[in-house]
Design a protein around this motif. Structure first.
Motif, short mmCIF file in Angstrom:
data_model
loop_
_atom_site.label_atom_id
_atom_site.label_comp_id
_atom_site.label_asym_id
_atom_site.label_seq_id
_atom_site.Cartn_x
_atom_site.Cartn_y
_atom_site.Cartn_z
N GLY A 89 -36.49 23.91 -25.69
CA GLY A 89 -36.90 23.57 -27.06
C GLY A 89 -35.75 23.64 -28.05
N HIS A 90 -34.59 24.12 -27.61
CA HIS A 90 -33.42 24.10 -28.49
C HIS A 90 -32.81 22.70 -28.45
N VAL A 91 -33.24 21.84 -29.33
CA VAL A 91 -32.69 20.48 -29.40
C VAL A 91 -32.08 20.26 -30.78
N VAL A 92 -31.31 19.22 -30.89
CA VAL A 92 -30.65 18.89 -32.16
C VAL A 92 -31.14 17.51 -32.61
N PRO A 93 -30.95 17.17 -33.89
CA PRO A 93 -31.37 15.83 -34.32
C PRO A 93 -30.77 14.76 -33.42
N GLY A 94 -31.61 13.83 -32.96
CA GLY A 94 -31.14 12.78 -32.05
C GLY A 94 -31.68 12.97 -30.64
N ILE A 95 -32.19 14.19 -30.37
CA ILE A 95 -32.79 14.46 -29.05
C ILE A 95 -34.19 15.02 -29.29
N SER A 146 -28.81 9.91 -32.71
CA SER A 146 -28.06 10.41 -33.86
C SER A 146 -27.41 11.75 -33.53
N ALA A 147 -27.52 12.19 -32.27
CA ALA A 147 -26.91 13.48 -31.90
C ALA A 147 -25.43 13.45 -32.27
N ASP A 148 -25.06 14.36 -33.14
CA ASP A 148 -23.71 14.37 -33.70
C ASP A 148 -22.65 14.54 -32.62
N PHE A 149 -22.95 15.40 -31.61
CA PHE A 149 -21.92 15.69 -30.60
C PHE A 149 -21.69 14.50 -29.66
#
Ligand code: HDD
Length: 712
Positions: free
Chosen positions: A346-352, A101-104
């Motif tokens: 640890g800087h991840v976004v939704p989907g990762i 679901s990672a937006d990018f």
């Protein structure tokens, strides 16, 4: 691949560029002021009682200036201290919504601003770029949904399986604590002592001893996330993933001797290469790829997919290309951007999400922690280069160097006084929901799974997958590194480890480092190979941004030089005329050509190839120069492309370079050796085309067999 930009062109327009530009300052045309904005009338003498002093304490300008200077150093990174970076853009080329679901990554064509920092692991901030080392490749994606940091290396495997050993690894590799020697080098006893007692490092050691450890350019290396992560899609379904960067220019290394010489001639070699290339509009590019493994297949491989000392061979798990990275803007200020950028796996976004990889788990603690001492507190996310373009709203407050002025009286949750805002977001609203499928069970234990204990199969696979020149370079590197180790017991233990990889490998290393060859029959019997791990055959034929020297003296053949220069520049090469003195030199037919470097300010190792035009007077002068002979011999020794026309062919032949038959002329053998010669060039375009082909191969490895006969 690259786009030429004019100097002074407006920087790429994206959300991060716009945001960061708000923090830049340009002093041109302004008055000098204190930090309080007070204009200063005099800046070169402190305020004194009389012309001969003493200095007065009330001199606020003096005190402010010196105080700031006294504090302008910050701790260097405990690892990866030396590096360089650039801004750029990531473009998704394949919609990945099915997997994440990672937006990018949600639609082809979606662009995301990035900042990338490349680095050497061991050397201090002021060490040299070309030390043999693993190189960092850290990318900050400023996505619309928050920052994602992919903190990787140019080698896909790591030295240890568990983060608890990281301080030991680094202590062993850094300069020895009693002498603080050697700087930026693993060729010493403590490093190899640790490695010889840590057999899980055998695989990565072979990668580091290969030419991957001495990259020609940051632009010519692969990048790997190394650890196993997870993709999670909109329905919460997860799968394992590894990340890859594949350079558009191919994967190329230096020759070890050359790397060492560059260390003295230009210790900023990689940093300069990156800066110059971007400055000239040769924007470096990488493809972004992922390897994915379904949960159901987690245990279907002969390695543990969570083990960071193992690759997922590309032949077994293909790399799917899903994006493209382009670096297109140099930083304006090295400290503000390159030094202060703070990465964190640890800087991840939704989907990762993360896997249970024990190295990754430990990293998740270390990076946030280290920024606090390096950047002076927990507000480092407010430093311009680190700021997300996504909005930040939370109840974190205060601390050193706080920039944001949070309004209102409420800074807690739950609250009723502020409508319980800022409120949490559901998955549908873009909230990060930790992956739920992870199975965590079993008693607390300080131990590893069985497959982690297979230290040699993939090390052997790497060795078996290399070409002959690559193997030779690896052996020479081992001879150098272990040759510097004083303890014979350490050398023996290392050879014993290599013997478990391959007997021939161990025997060849043993011979060079003065220890007995261990018995045959101890090596792993793993016979798979993975051609994708080899750097050979990755040359793309382009010579864009490659550096070529033209050596000439007064009386050179102007037509030959001009034709070659024109062809090289048209193909994208950076051409520099090298001669005895700076200024201009005149051709036989009266053309004046500017000299960029003289023999003292240049060196063969700073170029990818050399061309010598004919012209009787020029060649007669060059023939007297030991420097020129040395320049050409080194080029030959380092397998670089060489071209000579007219009388220069005779000069080249007079050097009696091994393998080059006198009178070879247009001989195919000379061409195979990357040497283009034409005594009476009728068609300079054809000569240039051959030279460009040779340059585009990066190196003529066919010269390997003879090159060592050329004196260094
Ligand atoms: Fe690390 C920096 C890459 C394992 C602890 N690491 C750092 C950087 C890169 C990597 C590229 C430089 C980032 C920058 O440019 O600012 N590190 C890796 C990779 C690893 C790895 C690919 C294995 C897969 N690292 C690793 C472990 C630990 C650390 C196991 C500790 C438990 N690394 C750090 C650190 C650093 C760092 C001490 C120093 C500066 C920084 O973080 O920001 O936290």
């Amino acid at each position: 691949m690259s786009k030429h930009v004019k100097k002074g062109e407006i920087p790429p327009d994206n959300a991060k560029t716009r945001a960061i530009m708000g923090f830049t300052a340009d002093d041109a045309g302004e008055f000098l002021t204190t930090n309080q904005g007070v204009r200063i009338s005099h800046d070169e003498d402190s305020l004194k009682a009389g012309k001969r002093g003493p200095t007065l304490l009330e001199d606020f300008h003096f005190r402010e200036k010196i105080t700031h200077f006294d504090h302008e150093m910050i701790p260097e990174r405990v690892v990866h201290a030396r590096g360089s970076g650039a801004h750029g853009v990531f473009e998704c080329t394949e919609a990945m919504g099915e997997y994440t679901s990672a937006d990018f990554l949600s639609e082809a064509g979606r662009q995301t601003p990035v900042f990338v920092r490349f680095s050497q692991v061991l050397g201090s901030k002021g060490s040299m770029d070309t030390a043999r080392d693993v190189r960092g490749f850290a990318t900050k994606f400023y996505t619309d949904k928050g920052n994602f940091d992919l903190v990787g290396n140019n080698i896909p495997v790591f030295f240890i399986q568990d983060a608890i050993k990281f301080p030991d690894l680094i202590h062993a590799g850094k300069p020895e604590p009693n002498t603080h020697i050697p700087q930026a080098s693993t060729a010493h006893d403590t490093f190899w002592d640790f490695i010889s007692l840590t057999p899980e490092s055998t695989h990565v050691i072979l990668w580091a001893l290969s030419d991957r450890g001495i990259t020609r350019s940051y632009r010519m290396m692969e990048g790997f996330g190394v650890n196993t992560y997870r993709f999670v899609n909109a329905t919460g379904q997860g799968r394992f993933v590894k990340f890859h960067w594949k350079p558009k220019l191919g994967i190329h290394g230096l020759v070890w001797e050359e790397a060492q010489m560059i260390g003295g001639m230009d210790s900023d070699f990689l940093r300069r290469d990156l800066y110059d290339a971007i400055g000239m509009g040769f924007y470096p590019e990488w493809e972004f790829g992922v390897q994915m493994i379904e949960d159901a297949d987690e245990h279907n491989f002969d390695f543990d997919i969570l083990d960071p000392t193992k690759i997922w061979p590309e032949e077994e798990v293909p790399v799917k290309i899903i994006g493209r990275l382009t670096l297109n803007r140099n930083p304006d200020n090295f400290f503000a951007e390159v030094e202060q950028v703070a990465f964190h796996p640890g800087h991840v976004v939704p989907g990762i999400d993360f896997s249970n990889d024990p190295l990754l788990q430990g990293r998740l603690f270390s990076y946030l922690d280290t920024q606090i001492s390096r950047l002076g507190g927990p507000n480092f996310h407010e430093i311009p280069v680190n700021r997300p373009i996504a909005q930040v709203h939370n109840n974190q407050r205060d601390a050193m160097h706080r920039q944001t002025i949070n309004k209102g009286r409420v800074s807690y949750i739950p609250n009723s006084l502020g409508d319980n805002e800022p409120n949490v977001a559901s998955r549908e609203q873009g909230g990060f929901v930790p992956y739920a499928g992870r199975i965590i069970e079993g008693p607390a234990t300080r131990s590893r799974d069985e497959k982690f204990m297979d230290f040699y199969s993939q090390a052997r696979m790497f060795w078996l997958s290399l070409t002959d020149p690559e193997r030779r370079h690896l052996l020479q590197a081992a001879h150098f590194e272990l040759g510097k180790v004083e303890s014979k017991a350490v050398r023996e233990r290392m050879v014993a480890n290599f013997n478990k990889v391959d007997h021939e490998l161990a025997a060849a290393i043993a011979m060079g480092v003065g220890v007995a060859t261990p018995p045959a029959g101890e090596a792993s019997t793993y016979e798979k190979s993975s051609p994708a791990v080899s750097m050979a055959g990755t040359a793309k034929g382009t010579i864009e941004s490659r550096k070529v020297a033209i050596i000439a003296a007064p009386g050179f053949d102007g037509k030959q030089l001009a034709a070659m220069q024109e062809a090289l520049v048209a193909a994208g090469a950076v051409v520099e005329v090298v001669s005895m003195l700076l200024g201009h030199i005149e051709s036989a037919d009266g053309q004046m050509v500017p000299v960029k470097k003289n023999y003292i300010t240049s060196a063969s190792v700073l170029y990818d190839g050399v061309y010598i035009p004919g012209g009787q007077a020029s060649i007669s002068m060059l023939a007297f120069s030991g420097k020129v002979k040395n320049f050409i011999s080194e080029m030959y020794r380092h397998c670089k492309a060489i071209a000579a026309t007219g009388e220069a062919v005779g000069l080249l032949e007079s050097y009696k370079l091994p393998g080059l038959v006198p009178g070879a002329g247009k001989d195919a053998t000379a061409k195979d050796l990357g040497v283009i010669m034409d005594t009476k060039p009728k068609d300079m375009k054809a000569v240039a085309a051959d030279f460009i082909t040779a340059l585009g191969q990066h190196r003529a490895w066919a010269r390997e067999d003879v090159k060592n006969k050329v004196p260094a």
